[in-house]
Design a protein around this motif. Structure first.
Motif, short mmCIF file in Angstrom:
data_model
loop_
_atom_site.label_atom_id
_atom_site.label_comp_id
_atom_site.label_asym_id
_atom_site.label_seq_id
_atom_site.Cartn_x
_atom_site.Cartn_y
_atom_site.Cartn_z
N ARG A 1 9.75 -87.07 37.56
CA ARG A 1 8.50 -86.84 38.29
C ARG A 1 8.80 -86.44 39.72
O ARG A 1 9.82 -86.85 40.27
CB ARG A 1 7.65 -88.11 38.30
CG ARG A 1 7.26 -88.57 36.91
CD ARG A 1 6.47 -89.85 36.94
NE ARG A 1 7.30 -90.89 37.56
CZ ARG A 1 6.85 -92.09 37.91
NH1 ARG A 1 5.61 -92.42 37.72
NH2 ARG A 1 7.65 -92.98 38.45
N ARG A 2 7.86 -85.67 40.30
CA ARG A 2 7.98 -85.33 41.72
C ARG A 2 6.57 -85.24 42.31
O ARG A 2 5.60 -84.96 41.61
CB ARG A 2 8.75 -84.03 41.92
CG ARG A 2 8.04 -82.79 41.50
CD ARG A 2 8.81 -81.54 41.92
NE ARG A 2 8.01 -80.37 41.70
CZ ARG A 2 7.97 -79.67 40.61
NH1 ARG A 2 8.73 -80.01 39.60
NH2 ARG A 2 7.20 -78.62 40.51
N GLU A 3 6.52 -85.50 43.56
CA GLU A 3 5.23 -85.46 44.24
C GLU A 3 5.07 -84.09 44.90
O GLU A 3 6.03 -83.52 45.41
CB GLU A 3 5.15 -86.55 45.32
CG GLU A 3 5.26 -87.95 44.75
CD GLU A 3 5.38 -89.00 45.83
OE1 GLU A 3 5.07 -90.16 45.51
OE2 GLU A 3 5.81 -88.70 46.96
N GLU A 4 3.85 -83.59 44.85
CA GLU A 4 3.51 -82.34 45.53
C GLU A 4 2.29 -82.61 46.40
O GLU A 4 1.52 -83.53 46.15
CB GLU A 4 3.16 -81.24 44.51
CG GLU A 4 4.32 -80.79 43.67
CD GLU A 4 3.92 -79.71 42.68
OE1 GLU A 4 2.68 -79.47 42.50
OE2 GLU A 4 4.82 -79.11 42.09
N THR B 1 5.10 -88.57 53.32
CA THR B 1 6.44 -88.48 52.74
C THR B 1 6.32 -88.17 51.25
O THR B 1 5.60 -88.84 50.52
CB THR B 1 7.21 -89.80 52.94
OG1 THR B 1 7.23 -90.12 54.32
CG2 THR B 1 8.62 -89.70 52.40
N LEU B 2 7.06 -87.17 50.79
CA LEU B 2 7.06 -86.79 49.38
C LEU B 2 8.31 -87.36 48.70
O LEU B 2 9.37 -87.46 49.30
CB LEU B 2 7.06 -85.26 49.24
CG LEU B 2 5.84 -84.54 49.82
CD1 LEU B 2 6.03 -83.03 49.71
CD2 LEU B 2 4.58 -84.97 49.10
N HIS B 3 8.16 -87.67 47.43
CA HIS B 3 9.27 -88.21 46.64
C HIS B 3 9.41 -87.43 45.34
O HIS B 3 8.45 -86.87 44.84
CB HIS B 3 9.03 -89.69 46.30
CG HIS B 3 8.95 -90.57 47.50
ND1 HIS B 3 7.77 -90.86 48.13
CD2 HIS B 3 9.92 -91.23 48.18
CE1 HIS B 3 7.99 -91.66 49.14
NE2 HIS B 3 9.30 -91.90 49.20
N GLU B 4 10.63 -87.45 44.82
CA GLU B 4 10.87 -86.92 43.48
C GLU B 4 11.97 -87.75 42.82
O GLU B 4 12.76 -88.40 43.49
CB GLU B 4 11.27 -85.45 43.52
CG GLU B 4 12.68 -85.17 43.98
CD GLU B 4 13.07 -83.69 43.87
OE1 GLU B 4 12.23 -82.87 43.48
OE2 GLU B 4 14.23 -83.40 44.17
N GLU B 5 11.98 -87.74 41.50
CA GLU B 5 13.03 -88.43 40.76
C GLU B 5 14.15 -87.44 40.49
O GLU B 5 13.91 -86.27 40.25
CB GLU B 5 12.49 -88.96 39.42
CG GLU B 5 11.45 -90.04 39.58
CD GLU B 5 10.87 -90.48 38.24
OE1 GLU B 5 10.36 -91.59 38.20
OE2 GLU B 5 10.93 -89.71 37.25
N ARG B 6 15.34 -87.94 40.55
CA ARG B 6 16.50 -87.12 40.21
C ARG B 6 17.27 -87.85 39.10
O ARG B 6 17.42 -89.06 39.15
CB ARG B 6 17.40 -86.93 41.43
CG ARG B 6 16.72 -86.05 42.46
CD ARG B 6 17.66 -85.61 43.52
NE ARG B 6 16.94 -84.76 44.47
CZ ARG B 6 17.32 -84.57 45.69
NH1 ARG B 6 18.40 -85.16 46.15
NH2 ARG B 6 16.63 -83.77 46.46
#
Length: 175
Positions: free
Chosen positions: A79-82, A122-127
């Motif tokens: 998942r990632r935030e936009e 602040t945006l986050h994403e999973e790696r």
């Protein structure tokens, strides 16, 4: 009476009885040995095949474990935030005059290199993070199974034949 038998030693009598094919001559008394030699009987013997089995090594098997490396691909959901800019107009009945003269902030706030008040998100994403774990998947063993087959073996055996010669009769053979 056969006096030459009486003159023989016990060992000589046992040897003669043994040569005549009598089994158990060692347990017979002297009188029994002499009686056996005087009765005129003869024992016929023959060989028989005695078959056994020897166990011989026909090969060796072993299990050996080693490690191989292979490439594996797995699809994983991340998942990632936009950011999405949402604008919502304020309805006219909710609009009122702003009475605070510093609603925009002080003049110094607009003179910064960033140019004014900053609202930061602040945006986050999973790696994907790849690790490995060791999991037992199978037990392997060698087990011997015994199969039974039939084989025909042959060999030579010897037999004694006794020839009978009686006066006035043709010779005969006893097998």
């Amino acid at each position: 009476m056969d006096t030459h038998l009486d003159a023989m030693s016990d060992d000589q009598l046992r040897e003669r009885v043994h040569e005549a094919g009598v089994l158990g001559a060692a347990e017979l008394s002297r009188d029994e040995l002499i009686a056996t030699l005087r009765d005129g009987a003869m024992t016929r013997s023959e060989e028989r095949l005695v078959v056994g089995a020897d166990v011989v090594e026909i090969g060796r098997a072993r299990l050996r474990k080693h490690v191989v490396t292979e490439d594996v691909q797995i699809t994983v959901t991340i998942r990632r935030e936009e950011l999405r800019l949402e604008r919502e107009p304020i309805p006219s009945h909710a609009q009122s005059l702003v009475t605070d003269p510093d609603v925009f902030g002080t003049d110094e706030a607009f003179l910064t290199p960033d140019g004014g008040t900053i609202f930061a998100v602040t945006l986050h994403e999973e790696r994907p993070v790849v690790t490995t774990e060791i999991v037992p998947v199978e037990r392997v063993r060698l087990r011997k199974v015994i199969h039974t087959d039939q084989q025909t073996v042959s060999g030579e055996v010897r037999k004694e034949r006794i020839e009978v010669q009686v006066p006035g009769q043709p010779p005969a053979t006893v097998d």
